[in-house]
Design an enzyme around this catalytic site. Structure first.
Site, PDB file in Angstrom:
ATOM      1  N   ARG A  45     -21.748   2.604 -13.597  1.00 50.34           N
ATOM      2  CA  ARG A  45     -20.936   2.021 -12.532  1.00 50.34           C
ATOM      3  C   ARG A  45     -19.537   2.604 -12.644  1.00 50.34           C
ATOM      4  O   ARG A  45     -18.893   2.510 -13.702  1.00 50.34           O
ATOM      5  CB  ARG A  45     -20.856   0.490 -12.647  1.00 50.34           C
ATOM      6  N   ALA A  83       2.935  -6.239   2.378  1.00 52.50           N
ATOM      7  CA  ALA A  83       2.044  -6.385   1.231  1.00 52.50           C
ATOM      8  C   ALA A  83       2.512  -5.493   0.102  1.00 52.50           C
ATOM      9  O   ALA A  83       3.290  -4.564   0.315  1.00 52.50           O
ATOM     10  CB  ALA A  83       0.613  -6.023   1.624  1.00 52.50           C
ATOM     11  N   GLU A  99       7.780  -9.253  -1.732  1.00 51.57           N
ATOM     12  CA  GLU A  99       7.307  -8.208  -0.816  1.00 51.57           C
ATOM     13  C   GLU A  99       7.757  -8.469   0.615  1.00 51.57           C
ATOM     14  O   GLU A  99       8.142  -7.540   1.327  1.00 51.57           O
ATOM     15  CB  GLU A  99       5.781  -8.075  -0.887  1.00 51.57           C
ATOM     16  N   GLU A 103      10.158  -5.561   2.210  1.00 50.59           N
ATOM     17  CA  GLU A 103       9.635  -4.725   3.287  1.00 50.59           C
ATOM     18  C   GLU A 103      10.153  -5.077   4.669  1.00 50.59           C
ATOM     19  O   GLU A 103      10.194  -4.216   5.538  1.00 50.59           O
ATOM     20  CB  GLU A 103       8.099  -4.763   3.288  1.00 50.59           C
ATOM     21  N   SER A 120     -12.838  -4.381  -2.165  1.00 52.00           N
ATOM     22  CA  SER A 120     -14.031  -3.520  -2.216  1.00 52.00           C
ATOM     23  C   SER A 120     -14.798  -3.798  -3.494  1.00 52.00           C
ATOM     24  O   SER A 120     -14.788  -2.996  -4.428  1.00 52.00           O
ATOM     25  CB  SER A 120     -13.623  -2.039  -2.173  1.00 52.00           C
ATOM     26  N   GLU A 145      12.295   3.059  -3.567  1.00 49.94           N
ATOM     27  CA  GLU A 145      12.833   4.381  -3.248  1.00 49.94           C
ATOM     28  C   GLU A 145      11.819   5.308  -2.592  1.00 49.94           C
ATOM     29  O   GLU A 145      12.202   6.246  -1.891  1.00 49.94           O
ATOM     30  CB  GLU A 145      13.417   5.042  -4.494  1.00 49.94           C
TER      31      GLU A 145
END
Length: 190
Positions: A45, A83, A99, A103, A120, A145
């Site tokens: 895996r 995010a 965040e 942002e 996932s 940055e």
């Protein structure tokens, strides 16, 4: 979430026999695990390890705050909710506030955890903690940055159009749009 075998069925469990580190990067690492399958055979895996992330569905005057930035794996810009990854040992609630401010420049004292989910699970352990606030207040941005992005606000109708046009194509933002839509119908953040 994140606990091993939280809702596991023992008859389906795989047992890790060995782990071979392959890559250890700034954000992710890759390992190859040899596992014993439920029937006794072995398999490999490939597993991407990730520190986890946060995302924020932030509403300001009934508009969703989004950022547009270039995404190297997709080779194009993507419109997403704010995010970012968790720093080591960081509380997800603290990270969500950080965040949002970094942002977008907006801040909120009433962030609420909406849902945590794996991105996932077939090959990665990344978990995203999705927060919501209906009381985002403007302030000053403080981008990293290496971050270049544009902030905008979308109505629910515009968000659906962006999804139809492929400008919003990531799961966390689509989940946020659907949660927001459900909220407009029910008044509940479930």
């Amino acid at each position: 979430m994140g606990e091993q075998h939280l809702h596991s069925k023992p008859e389906l469990d795989e047992v890790t026999l060995s782990t071979q580190p392959v890559f250890d990067g700034k954000i992710i690492s890759l390992q190859v695990d040899t596992v014993r399958l439920p029937d006794g055979n072995t398999a490999t895996r490939e597993v991407v390890k990730h520190p986890g992330a946060v995302a924020v569905l932030a509403l300001n005057n009934n508009k969703m705050l989004v950022v547009e930035q270039y995404r190297q794996p997709m080779q194009r810009t993507e419109v997403e909710i704010p995010a970012g990854k968790l720093d080591k040992g960081e509380d997800p609630l603290v990270a969500a506030g950080r965040e949002l401010q970094e942002e977008t420049g907006f801040h909120s004292g009433d962030l609420k955890l909406l849902k945590s989910f794996y991105t996932s699970p077939g090959f990665a352990d990344e978990i995203i903690h999705l927060y919501v606030t209906t009381n985002a207040q403007p302030g000053d941005m403080s981008l990293d940055e290496d971050e270049f992005l544009e902030v905008s606000e979308l109505t629910l109708e515009e968000a659906y159009q962006y999804m139809a046009d492929g400008r919003i194509a990531d799961a966390k933002t689509m989940m946020a749009v659907y949660a927001w839509h459900l909220y407009t119908l029910t008044g509940q953040w479930n």
